[in-house]
Write a protein that holds these residues in place. Structure first.
Motif, PDB file in Angstrom:
ATOM      1  N   CYS A  22     -21.529  17.055  37.339  1.00  0.00           N
ATOM      2  CA  CYS A  22     -21.331  15.956  38.277  1.00  0.00           C
ATOM      3  C   CYS A  22     -19.839  15.775  38.535  1.00  0.00           C
ATOM      4  O   CYS A  22     -19.004  16.280  37.776  1.00  0.00           O
ATOM      5  CB  CYS A  22     -21.946  14.679  37.709  1.00  0.00           C
ATOM      6  SG  CYS A  22     -23.759  14.744  37.635  1.00  0.00           S
ATOM      7  N   ASP A  30     -20.613  19.256  44.005  1.00  0.00           N
ATOM      8  CA  ASP A  30     -20.397  18.144  44.943  1.00  0.00           C
ATOM      9  C   ASP A  30     -21.663  17.320  45.105  1.00  0.00           C
ATOM     10  O   ASP A  30     -22.732  17.862  45.406  1.00  0.00           O
ATOM     11  CB  ASP A  30     -19.966  18.678  46.312  1.00  0.00           C
ATOM     12  CG  ASP A  30     -18.529  19.170  46.331  1.00  0.00           C
ATOM     13  OD1 ASP A  30     -17.785  18.874  45.375  1.00  0.00           O
ATOM     14  OD2 ASP A  30     -18.159  19.861  47.306  1.00  0.00           O
ATOM     15  N   GLY A  31     -21.532  16.013  44.894  1.00  0.00           N
ATOM     16  CA  GLY A  31     -22.659  15.119  45.089  1.00  0.00           C
ATOM     17  C   GLY A  31     -23.696  15.152  43.991  1.00  0.00           C
ATOM     18  O   GLY A  31     -24.768  14.557  44.141  1.00  0.00           O
ATOM     19  N   ASP A  33     -23.959  13.604  41.282  1.00  0.00           N
ATOM     20  CA  ASP A  33     -24.317  12.288  40.764  1.00  0.00           C
ATOM     21  C   ASP A  33     -25.202  11.503  41.724  1.00  0.00           C
ATOM     22  O   ASP A  33     -25.900  10.572  41.311  1.00  0.00           O
ATOM     23  CB  ASP A  33     -23.055  11.488  40.453  1.00  0.00           C
ATOM     24  CG  ASP A  33     -22.122  11.356  41.654  1.00  0.00           C
ATOM     25  OD1 ASP A  33     -22.169  12.222  42.572  1.00  0.00           O
ATOM     26  OD2 ASP A  33     -21.328  10.404  41.682  1.00  0.00           O
ATOM     27  N   GLU A  34     -25.192  11.879  42.999  1.00  0.00           N
ATOM     28  CA  GLU A  34     -25.888  11.103  44.019  1.00  0.00           C
ATOM     29  C   GLU A  34     -27.412  11.169  43.903  1.00  0.00           C
ATOM     30  O   GLU A  34     -28.110  10.314  44.448  1.00  0.00           O
ATOM     31  CB  GLU A  34     -25.491  11.604  45.413  1.00  0.00           C
ATOM     32  CG  GLU A  34     -24.022  11.490  45.713  1.00  0.00           C
ATOM     33  CD  GLU A  34     -23.612  12.226  46.985  1.00  0.00           C
ATOM     34  OE1 GLU A  34     -22.435  12.098  47.372  1.00  0.00           O
ATOM     35  OE2 GLU A  34     -24.459  12.934  47.568  1.00  0.00           O
ATOM     36  N   ILE A  35     -27.920  12.153  43.202  1.00  0.00           N
ATOM     37  CA  ILE A  35     -29.367  12.376  43.164  1.00  0.00           C
ATOM     38  C   ILE A  35     -30.035  11.779  41.939  1.00  0.00           C
ATOM     39  O   ILE A  35     -31.266  11.753  41.862  1.00  0.00           O
ATOM     40  CB  ILE A  35     -29.687  13.884  43.233  1.00  0.00           C
ATOM     41  CG1 ILE A  35     -29.083  14.638  42.030  1.00  0.00           C
ATOM     42  CG2 ILE A  35     -29.181  14.469  44.546  1.00  0.00           C
ATOM     43  CD1 ILE A  35     -29.428  16.130  42.006  1.00  0.00           C
ATOM     44  N   HIS A 100     -26.418  12.669  32.540  1.00  0.00           N
ATOM     45  CA  HIS A 100     -25.778  11.667  33.383  1.00  0.00           C
ATOM     46  C   HIS A 100     -26.445  10.311  33.147  1.00  0.00           C
ATOM     47  O   HIS A 100     -27.672  10.219  33.083  1.00  0.00           O
ATOM     48  CB  HIS A 100     -25.901  12.079  34.853  1.00  0.00           C
ATOM     49  CG  HIS A 100     -25.111  11.215  35.776  1.00  0.00           C
ATOM     50  ND1 HIS A 100     -25.580  10.013  36.258  1.00  0.00           N
ATOM     51  CD2 HIS A 100     -23.861  11.378  36.300  1.00  0.00           C
ATOM     52  CE1 HIS A 100     -24.668   9.475  37.049  1.00  0.00           C
ATOM     53  NE2 HIS A 100     -23.618  10.276  37.084  1.00  0.00           N
ATOM     54  N   ASP A 181     -33.793  17.843  48.635  1.00  0.00           N
ATOM     55  CA  ASP A 181     -32.932  16.676  48.761  1.00  0.00           C
ATOM     56  C   ASP A 181     -32.474  16.144  47.402  1.00  0.00           C
ATOM     57  O   ASP A 181     -31.479  15.415  47.327  1.00  0.00           O
ATOM     58  CB  ASP A 181     -33.646  15.565  49.518  1.00  0.00           C
ATOM     59  CG  ASP A 181     -33.724  15.833  51.010  1.00  0.00           C
ATOM     60  OD1 ASP A 181     -33.093  16.805  51.472  1.00  0.00           O
ATOM     61  OD2 ASP A 181     -34.419  15.068  51.708  1.00  0.00           O
ATOM     62  N   ARG A 184     -28.375  19.752  44.408  1.00  0.00           N
ATOM     63  CA  ARG A 184     -27.100  20.029  45.064  1.00  0.00           C
ATOM     64  C   ARG A 184     -26.699  21.454  44.681  1.00  0.00           C
ATOM     65  O   ARG A 184     -27.083  21.942  43.614  1.00  0.00           O
ATOM     66  CB  ARG A 184     -26.010  19.046  44.638  1.00  0.00           C
ATOM     67  CG  ARG A 184     -26.247  17.604  45.107  1.00  0.00           C
ATOM     68  CD  ARG A 184     -26.154  17.469  46.619  1.00  0.00           C
ATOM     69  NE  ARG A 184     -26.258  16.072  47.057  1.00  0.00           N
ATOM     70  CZ  ARG A 184     -27.398  15.456  47.365  1.00  0.00           C
ATOM     71  NH1 ARG A 184     -28.549  16.109  47.258  1.00  0.00           N
ATOM     72  NH2 ARG A 184     -27.398  14.205  47.764  1.00  0.00           N
TER      73      ARG A 184
END
Length: 213
Positions: A22, A30-31, A33-35, A100, A181, A184
């Motif tokens: 992350c 990239d990204g 952590d967003e998921i 995470h 989705d 990453r």
């Protein structure tokens, strides 16, 4: 909300949702952590949840630092073939190897946490096999014992550990779906003139019958 008809016999396989993958980590995607929160929400809907954890000893041969003149994201020839050399990451017992914190809900639901990459001489992208393509992790047998027929993959990274795991699920006789989705990608040059590692992975998905959601 992922539009997926979840049924008995489904397993959610959450691949390497760890701090080092992350932003701010040693091998950040990239990204990444967003998921995590959405993966936690999805896990609550599944009858069985598996989480994989990269768990490398410090002297792991996939680390560029353990090769004279090794360069991160270069390659080295191993007894089992070409191996990408990575920055030191997910070292056993370090904060980078921890899950995470945004994944707490999914960890509460986990039926199995599977550590991989523990052999210092062989990397392990797949949840099913080490990179020698013959040493099994035991996951396939576990899933069969649990009457699993379909694996749904999320996590990090789409074009490496998620991809290898999804392809090996087909190899082991499971239906295989990637919820794209909730992944990453690293998206490195493929090295074969065929675009990026994402392009190469998706060609393999099409050939093998891995479904992309």
């Amino acid at each position: 909300m992922i539009d997926l008809d979840i049924r008995p016999g489904d397993a959610l396989v959450i691949v390497d949702p760890q701090n080092d993958f992350c932003p701010g980590g040693a091998l950040a995607v990239d990204g990444g952590d967003e998921i995590m929160a959405a993966i936690g929400n999805l896990a609550a809907r599944f009858p069985l949840v598996v989480v994989t954890q990269d768990w490398h000893p410090r002297g792991h041969k996939s680390f560029a630092s353990n090769h004279q003149g090794g360069v991160a994201f270069g390659t080295a020839e191993m007894p089992y073939g070409a191996q990408v050399l990575w920055p030191d990451h997910c070292v056993q017992g370090t904060a980078g190897a921890d899950f995470h914190p945004g994944l707490a809900a999914a960890l509460d639901r986990a039926d199995l946490i599977l550590r991989k990459g523990t052999n210092p001489a062989v990397d392990s992208y797949s949840a099913f096999y080490e990179n020698d393509r013959s040493t099994a992790t035991g996951l396939a047998g576990y899933l069969r014992d649990k009457k699993v027929s379909r694996c749904v993959f999320v996590g990090l990274a789409y074009d490496f550990c998620v991809a290898y795991s999804a392809l090996d699920a087909v190899r082991e006789g499971f239906a295989s779906v990637i919820a794209k989705d909730l992944t990453r990608a690293i998206a490195m040059p493929a090295g074969d003139g065929g675009g990026t590692t994402v392009d190469a992975a998706e060609r393999q998905f099409a050939e093998a019958g891995v479904a992309i959601l």
